[in-house]
Scaffold this active site. Structure first.
Site, mmCIF file in Angstrom:
data_model
loop_
_atom_site.group_PDB
_atom_site.id
_atom_site.type_symbol
_atom_site.label_atom_id
_atom_site.label_comp_id
_atom_site.label_asym_id
_atom_site.label_seq_id
_atom_site.Cartn_x
_atom_site.Cartn_y
_atom_site.Cartn_z
ATOM 1 N N ASN A 9 0.938 -1.148 0.004
ATOM 2 C CA ASN A 9 0.076 0.166 -0.083
ATOM 3 C C ASN A 9 0.715 1.075 0.014
ATOM 4 O O ASN A 9 1.612 1.550 1.126
ATOM 5 C CB ASN A 9 -0.868 -0.170 1.294
ATOM 6 C CG ASN A 9 -2.015 1.264 1.157
ATOM 7 O OD1 ASN A 9 -1.802 2.052 0.433
ATOM 8 N ND2 ASN A 9 -2.374 1.336 2.429
ATOM 9 N N HIS A 94 -9.737 1.158 4.876
ATOM 10 C CA HIS A 94 -8.412 1.292 5.510
ATOM 11 C C HIS A 94 -8.547 2.161 6.577
ATOM 12 O O HIS A 94 -9.452 3.124 6.761
ATOM 13 C CB HIS A 94 -7.321 1.864 4.434
ATOM 14 C CG HIS A 94 -5.993 1.930 5.158
ATOM 15 N ND1 HIS A 94 -5.488 2.631 6.045
ATOM 16 C CD2 HIS A 94 -5.045 1.029 4.938
ATOM 17 C CE1 HIS A 94 -4.208 2.267 6.381
ATOM 18 N NE2 HIS A 94 -3.819 1.376 5.853
ATOM 19 N N GLU A 96 -7.068 4.771 8.017
ATOM 20 C CA GLU A 96 -6.753 6.089 7.562
ATOM 21 C C GLU A 96 -7.984 6.631 7.013
ATOM 22 O O GLU A 96 -8.325 7.936 7.033
ATOM 23 C CB GLU A 96 -5.574 6.132 6.514
ATOM 24 C CG GLU A 96 -4.275 6.042 7.651
ATOM 25 C CD GLU A 96 -3.012 5.288 6.658
ATOM 26 O OE1 GLU A 96 -3.146 5.381 5.347
ATOM 27 O OE2 GLU A 96 -2.258 4.800 7.417
ATOM 28 N N GLY A 171 2.607 2.421 10.925
ATOM 29 C CA GLY A 171 3.475 3.242 10.537
ATOM 30 C C GLY A 171 4.045 3.567 11.913
ATOM 31 O O GLY A 171 5.074 4.687 11.977
ATOM 32 N N SER A 209 3.207 -2.190 10.173
ATOM 33 C CA SER A 209 4.795 -2.424 10.488
ATOM 34 C C SER A 209 5.585 -3.619 9.935
ATOM 35 O O SER A 209 6.626 -4.180 10.653
ATOM 36 C CB SER A 209 5.283 -1.917 11.837
ATOM 37 O OG SER A 209 4.836 -0.507 12.062
HETATM 38 P P1 13P Z 1 3.038 0.245 7.702
HETATM 39 O O1 13P Z 1 3.318 -0.937 6.988
HETATM 40 O O2 13P Z 1 3.747 1.390 7.359
HETATM 41 O O3 13P Z 1 2.889 0.321 8.977
HETATM 42 O O4 13P Z 1 1.518 0.449 7.249
HETATM 43 C C1 13P Z 1 0.684 -0.366 7.066
HETATM 44 C C2 13P Z 1 -0.494 -0.059 6.463
HETATM 45 O O5 13P Z 1 -1.364 0.476 6.768
HETATM 46 C C3 13P Z 1 -0.914 -0.846 5.150
HETATM 47 O O6 13P Z 1 -2.026 -0.697 4.666
#
Ligand code: 13P
Length: 247
Positions: A9, A94, A96, A171, A209
């Site tokens: 992603n 997602h 977000e 993240g 992560s």
């Molecule tokens: P990270 O791998 O950067 O933690 O992000 C995970 C994510 O939100 C994938 O959709």
């Protein structure tokens, strides 16, 4: 054994030049991958990545899709539009999108339904916040999020992919332990099994992560069928190592 899926992603990252370099490096290192590999790219770059990836094992994914079929929805794109660009998967729900765009469980379920109707596999994201985990609500939160999608999509539910992404692990560099992830995947599998005789073939991805160092341990859990990778999918060498860990 089920073929694993490793999906990157990219979130809101990239440029024509950076995408070109990243995709070419991925294609150079992919060989004949024993797992499915996809990248979820920002919508303006779908055509660019489609042109680079057509005829290769790299599959194209979108990061979102409208819950509506067509019409006066400025700033949105439909599942049928994604289909025209050879998109195989789209993320829906997602964290977000849920957090910054107020997407409810019902909206996420409707988006999954639109994707399925257009022949696109929705990757339905679920996951709890840190406060919810600390309150002991992890199971009820992910079950509620998935229940909405099961309710609307009925017998088609075996066609979805589910991604468990604990919000506190996204993240942050703080990954769920393989045991923590497996425990939630087990809950999701049981919920799917109650809704579909084909639950054993539904792929459950872990995201949060995931990196070259922790992927193998996560991916060897019995109910972890792949990964949804953010930051580490922007570096070809890291993403290729995660793909290698899935084979
Ligand atoms: P990270 O791998 O950067 O933690 O992000 C995970 C994510 O939100 C994938 O959709």
């Amino acid at each position: 054994m089920m073929k694993k899926l490793i999906a990157g992603n990219w979130k809101m990252n990239g440029s024509l030049a950076a995408n070109d370099a990243l995709v070419r490096a991925l294609l150079g290192g992919l060989g004949t991958a024993a797992c499915d590999v996809a990248v979820a790219v920002p919508a303006p770059y779908l055509a660019q990545v489609q042109a680079l990836a057509t005829g290769t094992p790299l599959q194209l994914a979108a990061q979102d899709v409208s819950q509506h079929e067509s019409g006066a929805y400025t700033g949105e794109w439909s599942a049928a539009m994604l289909r025209e660009f050879g998109v195989r998967y789209t993320l829906v729900g997602h964290s977000e999108r849920r957090q910054y765009h107020g997407e409810s469980d019902a909206v996420v379920a409707a988006k999954a339904q639109r994707a399925l109707a257009a022949g696109i596999t929705p990757i339905v994201c679920v996951g709890e916040t840190l406060a919810q985990r600390e309150a002991g609500d992890t199971e009820s939160v992910v079950r509620r999020q998935l229940a909405a999608v099961i309710h609307v999509n009925g017998h088609c539910i075996s066609e979805v992919v589910v991604a468990y992404e604990p919000v506190w692990a996204i993240g942050t560099g703080r990954t769920a332990t393989p045991e923590q992830a497996q425990q939630v995947h087990d809950v999701l599998r049981a919920q799917l099994a109650a809704a579909s005789p084909h639950a054993a073939k539904i792929r459950l991805l872990y995201g949060g992560s995931m990196n070259a160092g922790n992927a193998a341990q996560l991916l060897e859990q019995p109910d972890i069928d792949g990964g949804l990778v953010g930051g580490a999918s922007l570096k070809a060498a890291d993403f290729l190592q995660i793909i290698a860990a899935a084979q």
